[in-house]
Design a protein around this motif. Sequence first.
Motif, PDB file in Angstrom:
ATOM      1  N   THR A   1       0.837  -1.312   0.160  1.00  7.71           N
ATOM      2  CA  THR A   1      -0.256   0.120   0.150  1.00  7.71           C
ATOM      3  C   THR A   1       0.810   1.197   0.101  1.00  7.71           C
ATOM      4  O   THR A   1       2.060   1.284   0.357  1.00  7.71           O
ATOM      5  CB  THR A   1      -0.942   0.112   1.212  1.00  7.71           C
ATOM      6  OG1 THR A   1      -0.173   0.245   2.459  1.00  7.71           O
ATOM      7  CG2 THR A   1      -1.603  -1.089   1.417  1.00  7.71           C
TER       8      THR A   1
ATOM      9  N   THR B   1       0.510  -1.389  -7.209  1.00 10.92           N
ATOM     10  CA  THR B   1      -0.507  -0.100  -7.637  1.00 10.92           C
ATOM     11  C   THR B   1      -1.063   0.655  -6.438  1.00 10.92           C
ATOM     12  O   THR B   1      -1.605   1.513  -6.703  1.00 10.92           O
ATOM     13  CB  THR B   1      -1.915  -0.798  -8.284  1.00 10.92           C
ATOM     14  OG1 THR B   1      -2.416  -1.580  -7.152  1.00 10.92           O
ATOM     15  CG2 THR B   1      -1.436  -1.888  -9.550  1.00 10.92           C
TER      16      THR B   1
ATOM     17  N   ARG C   1      -3.563  -0.190  -4.515  1.00 13.07           N
ATOM     18  CA  ARG C   1      -4.702  -0.514  -4.049  1.00 13.07           C
ATOM     19  C   ARG C   1      -5.046  -1.224  -2.909  1.00 13.07           C
ATOM     20  O   ARG C   1      -4.218  -1.975  -2.540  1.00 13.07           O
ATOM     21  CB  ARG C   1      -5.396  -1.318  -5.299  1.00 13.07           C
ATOM     22  CG  ARG C   1      -5.602  -0.881  -6.652  1.00 13.07           C
ATOM     23  CD  ARG C   1      -5.875  -1.791  -7.611  1.00 13.07           C
ATOM     24  NE  ARG C   1      -5.124  -2.985  -7.749  1.00 13.07           N
ATOM     25  CZ  ARG C   1      -5.689  -4.132  -7.894  1.00 13.07           C
ATOM     26  NH1 ARG C   1      -6.962  -4.282  -7.918  1.00 13.07           N
ATOM     27  NH2 ARG C   1      -4.859  -5.295  -7.846  1.00 13.07           N
TER      28      ARG C   1
END
Length: 228
Positions: free
Chosen positions: A141, A177, A179
């Motif tokens: 994250t 990413t 996400r």
Amino acid sequence: PVSMSDLNVYLEEEERGRRKRRRFFFAVSLFGALSLFVIGSFWVVLASPLFQVERIHVQGNHYISEEDIMTLLRARIFKGSPLKHLFGFKNILIWPPVLTEDDMRFIPYLKEAKITKQYRERIITVFIEERRPFGIWCRETKIDAAVGCFWFDEEGVLVGRAPFAEGSLIMVVYDKTGRELGLHENVLPSKFFSSLFSVFRVLSASRVSIKEIRLEDLSLEELTVETF
């Protein structure tokens, strides 16, 4: 002296009285019979052994404990219906034929649960289909640099915590990413699933020694594979 007209009036009134009494006794008898029928029906359904389950079998579970399945079934059966508590957990009439996706969301490994009832033997069988771990999805994250890894199945659904792993025996994807993903969520949108698993099949067939598989930008629709 009593006139014939007065006598006829008296007899008619007597006959009306008898008819009223007969109707009253018939109504009372009918009400009593219906009450006994209703009370008897409730007793048969609620208290008699006729609908009480003798055995509950759980089949097909490997990753999920039978205790967790029974806890889920209790929560599902009594959900939103105080009346079902009167019947009790072992009343065969209140058991549903299947569990819905909403029911199963708290046990990610659970893919499907079908329920069959044998009324004569008073046996319930719960057939479990589990999600099988296929690979490991590790996410990083933007808030926290720590990497969390989860098993995912062949439909790309995250099913449980996984240990950190390296090498080519298990497909490990590092999601960079940023996400936020949680259990029972899909690692990718459904339109990318077939492409993702096509990449896995090619890598597995090629026997390439893989160092790392990375997903860095979802908009690019590509994976980066680094080999030794």
